[in-house]
Design a protein around this motif. Structure first.
Motif, mmCIF file in Angstrom:
data_model
loop_
_atom_site.group_PDB
_atom_site.id
_atom_site.type_symbol
_atom_site.label_atom_id
_atom_site.label_comp_id
_atom_site.label_asym_id
_atom_site.label_seq_id
_atom_site.Cartn_x
_atom_site.Cartn_y
_atom_site.Cartn_z
ATOM 1 N N MET A 186 -4.645 -9.524 8.718
ATOM 2 C CA MET A 186 -4.644 -10.115 7.391
ATOM 3 C C MET A 186 -3.826 -9.257 6.414
ATOM 4 N N HIS A 187 -3.953 -7.925 6.545
ATOM 5 C CA HIS A 187 -3.249 -7.026 5.639
ATOM 6 C C HIS A 187 -2.257 -6.161 6.399
ATOM 7 N N ALA A 188 -1.619 -6.753 7.378
ATOM 8 C CA ALA A 188 -0.738 -5.991 8.255
ATOM 9 C C ALA A 188 0.457 -5.433 7.484
ATOM 10 N N ASP A 189 0.851 -6.101 6.372
ATOM 11 C CA ASP A 189 2.015 -5.657 5.618
ATOM 12 C C ASP A 189 1.689 -4.506 4.672
ATOM 13 N N ALA A 190 0.407 -4.235 4.434
ATOM 14 C CA ALA A 190 -0.001 -3.221 3.455
ATOM 15 C C ALA A 190 0.606 -1.838 3.728
ATOM 16 N N PRO A 191 0.477 -1.285 4.954
ATOM 17 C CA PRO A 191 1.028 0.060 5.147
ATOM 18 C C PRO A 191 2.556 0.073 5.118
ATOM 19 N N ALA A 192 3.178 -1.079 5.476
ATOM 20 C CA ALA A 192 4.626 -1.149 5.514
ATOM 21 C C ALA A 192 5.236 -1.163 4.109
ATOM 22 N N ALA A 193 4.530 -1.722 3.143
ATOM 23 C CA ALA A 193 5.037 -1.840 1.780
ATOM 24 C C ALA A 193 5.225 -0.471 1.139
ATOM 25 N N GLY A 194 6.084 -0.402 0.130
ATOM 26 C CA GLY A 194 6.381 0.855 -0.542
ATOM 27 C C GLY A 194 5.178 1.409 -1.295
ATOM 28 N N THR A 195 5.201 2.732 -1.586
ATOM 29 C CA THR A 195 4.091 3.394 -2.257
ATOM 30 C C THR A 195 3.942 2.906 -3.695
ATOM 31 N N LYS A 196 5.052 2.649 -4.390
ATOM 32 C CA LYS A 196 5.014 2.200 -5.788
ATOM 33 C C LYS A 196 4.301 0.869 -5.927
ATOM 34 N N ARG A 197 4.698 -0.095 -5.069
ATOM 35 C CA ARG A 197 4.094 -1.420 -5.101
ATOM 36 C C ARG A 197 2.600 -1.302 -4.787
ATOM 37 N N GLN A 198 2.274 -0.458 -3.792
ATOM 38 C CA GLN A 198 0.868 -0.239 -3.439
ATOM 39 C C GLN A 198 0.070 0.271 -4.623
ATOM 40 N N LYS A 199 0.632 1.262 -5.349
ATOM 41 C CA LYS A 199 -0.040 1.858 -6.499
ATOM 42 C C LYS A 199 -0.284 0.806 -7.572
ATOM 43 N N PHE A 200 0.758 -0.003 -7.855
ATOM 44 C CA PHE A 200 0.639 -1.050 -8.871
ATOM 45 C C PHE A 200 -0.436 -2.063 -8.458
ATOM 46 N N LEU A 201 -0.398 -2.482 -7.183
ATOM 47 C CA LEU A 201 -1.364 -3.477 -6.699
ATOM 48 C C LEU A 201 -2.787 -2.950 -6.799
ATOM 49 N N ARG A 202 -2.960 -1.642 -6.576
ATOM 50 C CA ARG A 202 -4.280 -1.043 -6.638
ATOM 51 C C ARG A 202 -4.834 -1.082 -8.052
ATOM 52 N N ILE A 203 -3.979 -0.720 -9.026
ATOM 53 C CA ILE A 203 -4.411 -0.774 -10.430
ATOM 54 C C ILE A 203 -4.682 -2.223 -10.834
ATOM 55 N N PHE A 204 -3.814 -3.138 -10.392
ATOM 56 C CA PHE A 204 -3.984 -4.562 -10.667
ATOM 57 C C PHE A 204 -5.312 -5.058 -10.081
ATOM 58 N N ASP A 205 -5.583 -4.682 -8.825
ATOM 59 C CA ASP A 205 -6.837 -5.067 -8.161
ATOM 60 C C ASP A 205 -8.040 -4.545 -8.936
ATOM 61 N N LEU A 206 -7.952 -3.273 -9.373
ATOM 62 C CA LEU A 206 -9.056 -2.673 -10.125
ATOM 63 C C LEU A 206 -9.303 -3.434 -11.417
ATOM 64 N N PHE A 207 -8.239 -3.803 -12.121
ATOM 65 C CA PHE A 207 -8.354 -4.555 -13.372
ATOM 66 C C PHE A 207 -9.025 -5.914 -13.125
ATOM 67 N N ILE A 208 -8.579 -6.601 -12.058
ATOM 68 C CA ILE A 208 -9.169 -7.910 -11.709
ATOM 69 C C ILE A 208 -10.640 -7.738 -11.352
ATOM 70 N N LEU A 209 -10.945 -6.650 -10.637
ATOM 71 C CA LEU A 209 -12.323 -6.365 -10.235
ATOM 72 C C LEU A 209 -13.214 -6.208 -11.460
ATOM 73 N N VAL A 210 -12.737 -5.425 -12.453
ATOM 74 C CA VAL A 210 -13.514 -5.235 -13.685
ATOM 75 C C VAL A 210 -13.727 -6.586 -14.361
ATOM 76 N N MET A 211 -12.675 -7.433 -14.390
ATOM 77 C CA MET A 211 -12.788 -8.768 -14.997
ATOM 78 C C MET A 211 -13.813 -9.615 -14.253
ATOM 79 N N ILE A 212 -13.854 -9.506 -12.912
ATOM 80 C CA ILE A 212 -14.830 -10.271 -12.114
ATOM 81 C C ILE A 212 -16.241 -9.843 -12.486
ATOM 82 N N VAL A 213 -16.480 -8.514 -12.532
ATOM 83 C CA VAL A 213 -17.806 -8.005 -12.880
ATOM 84 C C VAL A 213 -18.183 -8.469 -14.288
ATOM 85 N N VAL A 214 -17.234 -8.375 -15.250
ATOM 86 C CA VAL A 214 -17.505 -8.813 -16.631
ATOM 87 C C VAL A 214 -17.861 -10.296 -16.650
#
Lengths: 247, 247, 247, 247
Positions: free
Chosen positions: A1-29
């Motif tokens: 399902m997430h086979a592309d995750a390790p292949a992707a660049g570190t910058k995109r990964q970092k951005f996606l992580r912060i984006f995911d965290l923001f969405i997560l906070v919104m879900i909890v709210v």
């Protein structure tokens, strides 16, 4: 399902992580807002604010959905994935106007929490659990089958003993199934319990067998986790050998 | 019991599997009909239809029994087997006219579910459980003995503390045994509980010991499953070595 | 304790086993008589017969005690052993005239059941349990200490939350200890439970920690049994190596 | 934390152990006094004596704190350690005049019990537990996350089924969370339980999943303890190899 995750660049990964965290906070709210809305003695002003928060979160989640569709290289990889469907279900009902019924789908989005953890250092533990479940899959199906049969036998048995003494609570096999669930899981609410001598002795017998069956999943998990751990080398990576053959 | 299964041809196996599945569906349908019949507010029309369904299923099961007797190469292999006796018990009472008392035998026929699973890919898991039970057989007997003695000691103890304060619910050692069962299995319905200080302290003490004893089966299952798994090679077949001697 | 057992001749062993079985049956009969005597609606005739049965069993147990003292080669080996003291306690109170108070000692004599089993084929399982307890001894003491501290902390915590709202059931730390026992063992009779929001949140928190602690004994037993099993060779005998050093 | 303990001389160790034991007895006495003070029907004379005992213990603990600060070679090693803060919290509130609120801190001082045990022969068991927790740390976090999400899903689900039938006890998602806690931990007080058919079926489904999740910690502990034990050599010391690689 997430086979592309390790292949992707570190910058995109970092951005996606912060984006995911923001969405997560919104879900909890938004889940908290949904929970607060169910409180009986809530004032109209608060309800208005909660509805506005709901409006904001739905628009955010819609934007997130479109963004995720845009980001996925083959679009169908996200749209038809487990999280893709969950994400759609969480915003879909709002636009159809019956915004409450599928609201539970939003809490399923909390499962995304594990995706974030997975990206970080918890990957080893999550993968080990996944492997342990795969190892014990057949035993789990067997256990569930045995548990269901035991539940039915318990319900039929107690029906014979208690249906005459307590026609209200043990009136049919279906009523007795509720007793069987509450008893064999050892929850024991106390709303239904046997009062005849035969029913009490039967309860004892079925509990002796039932506790043995209930102890099976703990044993399965322990056994499967130990085996899953053995498949790893010192760095937590999966090693080639599939079973612990010592020879 | 099923030693001839792998030896038999693939065609016969396939047919038997579909036949087993059909019988299984009929068993579930007839159990559902039996359960529905126990509902108190059921109409006469529905009851009539359920009785007709019962009639059909009994004739089907009778045909199945005769077919199975005909199929078995040495007839007594089936007639005196566990499933043979269960199959007979499930139709026998109907022809004797007291069709309800042994109806529970029909639900035992659900155990056939495992025979189907056994034929398919679940054989490894079922055999592993069987091996695990054989490994832990002596420990299980020891555990059951210890649990029964603990139950009796708990009942005698609480009788001394509570019989005067609550003569209704703790009136005899047998009454107290019901309390001991509900407490040591941690079901705790709430129909009987100690109210004296001595009884409460005794309950605490017996629960500390009791929870230790209750945790034994989970440990036994985990330990035995791990050992049963070790007896297998990479393809899930039983290997020669009987114990995990690493030397 | 039973170091002379394997050394003694087969004939004496056989006789002692039949003798033990007879005494065991007598113990069960006399325990049943004691339990029946506690039934409230018992007739005077039955009570008389039960008292006669009690008289017979006490004289039998007295004879058994004298016989066992006579049989023991150094007398003090039996008199001051665990079973010697239990045997004396079971007959002692009768002759002193306050025959009821120490009657519980008689049920402790059921432990002799394990001595019989030990002589027979259950020796391996019993010894394995014994070894497992020795292995996990320090962990068990640690666990009991942690459990007691947790119980006290739970009681003090709930006292702060519930003592004002429910002065009857949460009136003092000692009252709250009863709640802590019923809750952390997951028995949950339902006679005492928090009603304030703070108390409910605190209950949730303490249960999350408590369930972790409760799961420890199951883990200890599983881990210790696996290690105890590893110490045996293929015939179930203890091997020299004390720990699983693979090198 | 106690890196200097083995380096220090035997005499100082012996003295510290007796000192620790004395402080421990004082802690238990002062906790007992605090518990007795909460009893409703306590006389004024007893209360006066308990308050005097409290005064004595606070002065003793103050002296102990100063002594410990004096003894620590770099002072901040003790002052900012876990036990240093606990020790301060246990005496601090008394001097500020609101002596009751932080009294719970005193019971945390019972944790010192483990420090004493640690110095003695229980060090191996405590270190093994510590290692087992470190091994299973990531799994424990994953499990807690999954348990919290399951609790929320259970509460939202039962709210949809029961809020209309029982507006008093299932009035909001927060009310339902209390039901979810009592049910999924299998405590089952009996103050809240579903009465609708849908609610009962939902309870069954969530319990099947919930019992699986609840069985995870027992499996984690068993698996981690077995691995922690493997890291030791015959004398209970930690060996170099970090994972059980048999090759």
């Amino acid at each position: 399902m997430h086979a592309d995750a390790p292949a992707a660049g570190t910058k995109r990964q970092k951005f996606l992580r912060i984006f995911d965290l923001f969405i997560l906070v919104m879900i909890v709210v938004s889940l908290l807002a949904f929970s607060l809305e169910t409180l009986p003695g809530i004032s109209n002003t608060t309800r208005l604010w909660l509805e506005r928060l709901e409006l904001i979160s739905v628009f955010l989640f819609s934007g997130e959905y479109l963004f995720r569709v845009y980001m996925a290289s083959p679009k169908r990889d996200y749209v038809f994935s487990f999280f893709g469907i969950i994400d759609l279900l969480a915003i879909f009902p709002f636009f159809l106007g019956f915004g409450i019924d599928l609201r539970a789908a939003k809490s399923l989005r909390l499962l995304r929490l594990f995706r974030i953890l997975k990206l970080a250092r918890y990957s080893a533990a999550a993968q080990r659990f996944h492997r342990a479940i795969l190892i014990a899959r057949e035993e789990i199906v067997l256990f569930l089958g045995a548990a269901l049969i035991l539940l039915y036998l318990a319900a039929v048995g107690i029906y014979h003993f208690e249906s005459d003494a307590q026609p209200e609570t043990f009136g049919s096999v279906f009523h007795c199934l509720w007793w069987a669930v509450a008893t064999l899981t050892t929850v024991g609410y106390g709303d239904v319990y046997p009062i005849t001598v035969g029913g009490k002795i039967f309860t004892f017998g079925i509990l002796v067998i039932g506790l043995g069956v209930i102890s099976v999943p703990a044993g399965l998990v322990a056994s499967a986790l130990a085996q899953a751990r053995k498949m790893e080398d010192n760095n937590g990576n999966l090693i080639e050998v599939e079973s612990p053959s010592e020879a």
